[in-house]
Design an enzyme around this catalytic site. Structure first.
Site, PDB file in Angstrom:
ATOM      1  N   CYS A 131      42.970  40.730  21.154  1.00  0.00           N
ATOM      2  CA  CYS A 131      41.638  39.964  21.457  1.00  0.00           C
ATOM      3  C   CYS A 131      41.341  39.267  20.106  1.00  0.00           C
ATOM      4  CB  CYS A 131      40.778  40.976  21.940  1.00  0.00           C
ATOM      5  SG  CYS A 131      40.146  41.956  20.754  1.00  0.00           S
ATOM      6  N   LYS A 189      39.216  56.253  31.380  1.00  0.00           N
ATOM      7  CA  LYS A 189      40.293  55.959  32.164  1.00  0.00           C
ATOM      8  C   LYS A 189      40.838  54.719  31.393  1.00  0.00           C
ATOM      9  CE  LYS A 189      41.246  52.600  34.613  1.00  0.00           C
ATOM     10  NZ  LYS A 189      42.490  51.964  34.173  1.00  0.00           N
ATOM     11  N   GLU A 222      46.618  51.745  32.752  1.00  0.00           N
ATOM     12  CA  GLU A 222      47.838  52.554  33.540  1.00  0.00           C
ATOM     13  C   GLU A 222      49.292  51.892  33.060  1.00  0.00           C
ATOM     14  OE1 GLU A 222      45.422  50.193  34.569  1.00  0.00           O
ATOM     15  OE2 GLU A 222      46.099  49.215  36.506  1.00  0.00           O
ATOM     16  N   ARG A 223      49.048  50.883  32.127  1.00  0.00           N
ATOM     17  CA  ARG A 223      50.394  50.662  31.307  1.00  0.00           C
ATOM     18  C   ARG A 223      51.011  51.454  30.404  1.00  0.00           C
ATOM     19  NH1 ARG A 223      50.206  47.020  34.800  1.00  0.00           N
ATOM     20  NH2 ARG A 223      48.783  45.447  34.834  1.00  0.00           N
ATOM     21  N   PHE A 243      45.343  47.636  27.637  1.00  0.00           N
ATOM     22  CA  PHE A 243      46.575  48.319  27.251  1.00  0.00           C
ATOM     23  C   PHE A 243      46.956  48.055  25.746  1.00  0.00           C
ATOM     24  CE2 PHE A 243      47.795  43.654  27.970  1.00  0.00           C
ATOM     25  CZ  PHE A 243      48.767  43.465  26.880  1.00  0.00           C
ATOM     26  N   GLU A 251      43.059  32.008  27.955  1.00  0.00           N
ATOM     27  CA  GLU A 251      43.524  33.096  27.044  1.00  0.00           C
ATOM     28  C   GLU A 251      45.135  33.264  27.229  1.00  0.00           C
ATOM     29  OE1 GLU A 251      42.209  37.106  27.368  1.00  0.00           O
ATOM     30  OE2 GLU A 251      42.285  37.184  25.225  1.00  0.00           O
TER      31      GLU A 251
HETATM   32  P1  NAD Z   1      42.487  44.245  32.156  1.00  0.00           P
HETATM   33  O1  NAD Z   1      41.304  43.549  32.413  1.00  0.00           O
HETATM   34  O2  NAD Z   1      43.600  43.929  32.956  1.00  0.00           O
HETATM   35  O3  NAD Z   1      42.494  45.647  32.185  1.00  0.00           O
HETATM   36  C1  NAD Z   1      41.632  46.253  31.590  1.00  0.00           C
HETATM   37  C2  NAD Z   1      41.169  47.947  32.405  1.00  0.00           C
HETATM   38  O4  NAD Z   1      40.459  47.351  33.547  1.00  0.00           O
HETATM   39  C3  NAD Z   1      42.357  48.629  32.431  1.00  0.00           C
HETATM   40  O5  NAD Z   1      42.003  49.916  32.315  1.00  0.00           O
HETATM   41  C4  NAD Z   1      42.558  48.551  33.987  1.00  0.00           C
HETATM   42  O6  NAD Z   1      43.219  49.407  34.776  1.00  0.00           O
HETATM   43  C5  NAD Z   1      41.125  47.905  34.630  1.00  0.00           C
HETATM   44  N1  NAD Z   1      41.156  47.241  35.743  1.00  0.00           N
HETATM   45  C6  NAD Z   1      42.041  46.136  35.960  1.00  0.00           C
HETATM   46  N2  NAD Z   1      41.803  45.373  37.041  1.00  0.00           N
HETATM   47  C7  NAD Z   1      40.796  45.745  37.549  1.00  0.00           C
HETATM   48  C8  NAD Z   1      40.008  45.429  38.649  1.00  0.00           C
HETATM   49  N3  NAD Z   1      40.178  44.711  39.537  1.00  0.00           N
HETATM   50  N4  NAD Z   1      38.749  46.306  38.729  1.00  0.00           N
HETATM   51  C9  NAD Z   1      38.545  47.350  37.785  1.00  0.00           C
HETATM   52  N5  NAD Z   1      39.132  47.570  36.779  1.00  0.00           N
HETATM   53  C10 NAD Z   1      40.263  46.962  36.674  1.00  0.00           C
HETATM   54  O7  NAD Z   1      43.013  43.801  30.507  1.00  0.00           O
HETATM   55  P2  NAD Z   1      44.304  44.116  29.865  1.00  0.00           P
HETATM   56  O8  NAD Z   1      45.277  43.102  30.630  1.00  0.00           O
HETATM   57  O9  NAD Z   1      44.542  45.798  29.818  1.00  0.00           O
HETATM   58  O10 NAD Z   1      44.038  43.965  28.558  1.00  0.00           O
HETATM   59  C11 NAD Z   1      43.973  42.566  27.877  1.00  0.00           C
HETATM   60  C12 NAD Z   1      42.498  41.870  27.808  1.00  0.00           C
HETATM   61  O11 NAD Z   1      41.755  42.559  27.110  1.00  0.00           O
HETATM   62  C13 NAD Z   1      42.563  40.694  27.257  1.00  0.00           C
HETATM   63  O12 NAD Z   1      41.823  39.590  27.930  1.00  0.00           O
HETATM   64  C14 NAD Z   1      42.250  41.094  25.771  1.00  0.00           C
HETATM   65  O13 NAD Z   1      41.460  39.585  25.214  1.00  0.00           O
HETATM   66  C15 NAD Z   1      40.935  41.974  26.313  1.00  0.00           C
HETATM   67  N6  NAD Z   1      40.445  42.658  25.074  1.00  0.00           N
HETATM   68  C16 NAD Z   1      39.239  42.570  24.688  1.00  0.00           C
HETATM   69  C17 NAD Z   1      39.065  42.987  23.375  1.00  0.00           C
HETATM   70  C18 NAD Z   1      37.610  42.825  22.780  1.00  0.00           C
HETATM   71  O14 NAD Z   1      37.170  43.745  22.154  1.00  0.00           O
HETATM   72  N7  NAD Z   1      36.887  41.999  23.281  1.00  0.00           N
HETATM   73  C19 NAD Z   1      39.773  44.066  22.831  1.00  0.00           C
HETATM   74  C20 NAD Z   1      41.198  44.180  23.500  1.00  0.00           C
HETATM   75  C21 NAD Z   1      41.385  43.479  24.562  1.00  0.00           C
END
Ligand code: NAD
Length: 499
Positions: A281, A173, A176-177, A149, A384
């Site tokens: 991140c 994909k 969804e937020r 998100f 985190e």
């Molecule tokens: P998230 O892991 O909750 O969601 C990321 C994606 O995964 C979304 O599209 C979501 O729909 C999907 N998803 C969620 N739960 C799932 C499941 N159980 N099974 C399969 N898919 C699922 O992350 P978020 O809250 O959207 O984003 C924040 C996180 O992303 C933080 O941990 C941040 O550090 C990380 N991030 C990392 C980078 C990087 O380059 N390392 C960059 C941006 C964000």
């Protein structure tokens, strides 16, 4: 209530699963739209359209594919205000920061305009008698990406721009937020000249993600998000024989040496720790003050800056430093972790717990928090937080500071603030973290370098954007050719070697 769609085969398509996620306006706390959550059959219809469209797209010469990217850059500039507004409305970040989100994606699109150069193969003339050998980079076919998100414009573009310019079809994909900007990007790519089916957006949750992982047509999966989901997608995707790269969570340390300019260090920490409400991140979440008195000198500068941060809705324009966090659940998680910090003995040097914003009482705002005397056994250090919470750890010397950053399970970004070149050089060489800043707090590499962490912040071999993206989204084929004039009589039964 607005009902959002998928974008499949060149058209907005309503969700048919009957399942929806609420999309909030984080500033007001209101549900402003419903996001459809795709079923397996909706994902399959996107994959079928991608599979049908991709071979013709791969056959378009690289220069023409690059021109689509050129046009796309123009359209992003044309619609910048609209994109930023939609982004801020769903994510909560300030308008200038939302524009930055679009622009850091756009810069990767610009880099992708160099595809004809990047995709040029290798050729060896006369590799043997009458034998020529050449290697080419070919598109994978249908590729997919799952994005978080926190950068709803930048991260999708980091994935789909290189994928598509290399000749692949891409299924996005998004989170969804905040799915509106990804849908707008798909429309703009088509306006720029991408054929239908080459960039599609399928909204959804775990069901859609699993449909990607299980689909045999999809050749590669890119993921950015939290580490547990990254680990799951990497394991599942690899088990299905796909090419996978997953980027996970972070806990970025900034080492402040006694000789650092404390004004500069404090300015860097407020921006890197609290910008985008800490939902980056590459946010700095740990300030490591090295040596006797350094923490006191730092906090003397830092505390007033943190106390006067302006927190508000994106509609205040340039007049706010950061906005709300993304959901009520994110806010509750931050508040829970802050309480563990207090319970486990850290000193709350700036207490944001009572923060209220008149007229926005239901928004997901979190006041700025600054902890001092944090130790590595505390939950606020280990996990985190992804919120406007900065932890200060006091260490005696440089080696202890370096060890802290090295022992943490995450290794996305880190920084050192010092005036001493030897220390900075030693740190950059020895630290086991993927992106390092020297007097630069958020060292996000530019588009023509690559982006990626180490340790639990990454699963896979290649980084995002830069030259690695062209490797990730293509595979190498090497041709050895000999024409009749070079043919000898009779079969050869032992492996040919160059003597
Ligand atoms: P998230 O892991 O909750 O969601 C990321 C994606 O995964 C979304 O599209 C979501 O729909 C999907 N998803 C969620 N739960 C799932 C499941 N159980 N099974 C399969 N898919 C699922 O992350 P978020 O809250 O959207 O984003 C924040 C996180 O992303 C933080 O941990 C941040 O550090 C990380 N991030 C990392 C980078 C990087 O380059 N390392 C960059 C941006 C964000």
């Amino acid at each position: 209530m607005q009902e959002l769609t998928h974008y499949i085969n060149g058209a907005h398509v309503k969700g048919t699963s009957g399942r929806f996620a609420d999309v909030f306006n984080p500033a007001t706390g209101e549900v402003q739209a419903k996001c459809p959550l795709a079923s397996v059959s909706e994902m399959e219809s996107a994959v079928a359209a991608a599979e049908a469209a991709q071979p013709a797209w791969a056959a378009v010469n690289p220069q023409r594919r690059a021109r689509v990217m050129m046009k796309f850059v123009d359209l992003l500039h044309r619609d910048m205000d609209k994109l930023a507004e939609a982004l801020s409305r769903e994510h909560g970040k300030t308008l200038p920061d939302a524009k930055g989100d679009v622009i850091r994606g756009l810069e990767v699109v610009e880099y992708c305009i160099g595809a004809p150069q990047m995709l040029k193969g290798d050729f060896t003339d006369s590799a043997g008698p009458g034998i020529d050998m050449y290697s080419m980079r070919q598109a994978l076919g249908v590729t997919a990406g799952i994005t978080p998100f926190n950068f709803p414009a930048m991260i999708p573009m980091w994935m789909f721009a290189p994928a598509i310019v290399c000749g692949n079809a891409f299924i996005l994909k998004p989170s969804e937020r905040d799915p509106s900007v990804p849908l707008m990007l798909a429309e703009l790519m088509e306006e720029a000249g991408a054929p239908k089916g080459i960039l599609q957006v399928v909204n959804g949750d775990k069901e859609a993600v699993d449909a990607i992982l299980q689909n045999e047509v999809i050749q590669s999966v890119g993921f950015v998000g939290s580490t547990p989901i990254a680990a799951y997608i990497y394991a599942e995707g690899c088990a299905q024989g796909k090419r996978v790269q997953c980027f996970g969570g972070a806990k970025n340390h900034m080492i402040i040496m006694p000789d650092a300019d404390m004004n500069q260090a404090a300015d860097a920490l407020v921006g890197a720790g609290y910008g985008a409400a800490g939902e980056r991140c590459m946010a700095i979440s740990v300030a490591v003050a090295v040596g006797e008195g350094t923490a006191d000198r730092l906090l003397e500068k830092l505390v007033p800056k943190v106390e006067t941060l302006k927190v508000g809705p994106y509609t205040s324009g340039d007049d706010v430093d950061y906005g709300p966090v993304v959901t009520e659940a994110a806010k509750a998680n931050i508040e829970r972790l802050v309480q563990t910090g207090i319970d486990q003995g850290a000193t709350l040097a700036v207490d944001g717990r009572d923060f209220k914003l008149q007229g926005y009482e239901d928004g997901f705002f979190v006041g700025p928090h600054l902890f001092d005397n944090v130790t590595p056994d505390m939950d606020i250090y280990k996990h985190e937080i992804f919120g406007p919470v900065l932890s200060t750890v006091r260490v005696d010397n440089y080696e202890d500071g370096l060890k802290l950053a090295m022992d943490h399970e995450y290794g996305n970004g880190t920084a050192i603030f010092t005036r001493d070149g030897d220390t900075a050089r030693d740190f950059a060489n020895r630290v086991n973290v993927g992106m390092v800043g020297v007097n630069v707090p958020i060292p996000v590499p530019l588009a023509y370098h690559t982006f990626g962490g180490w340790k639990k912040s990454v699963f896979g071999d290649l980084n995002q954007h830069g030259p690695d993206a062209f490797k990730f989204y293509t595979r190498t084929k090497t041709v050895t050719s000999r024409w009749p004039s070079g043919l000898k009589e009779g079969g050869e039964f032992s492996i040919p070697v160059m003597e």
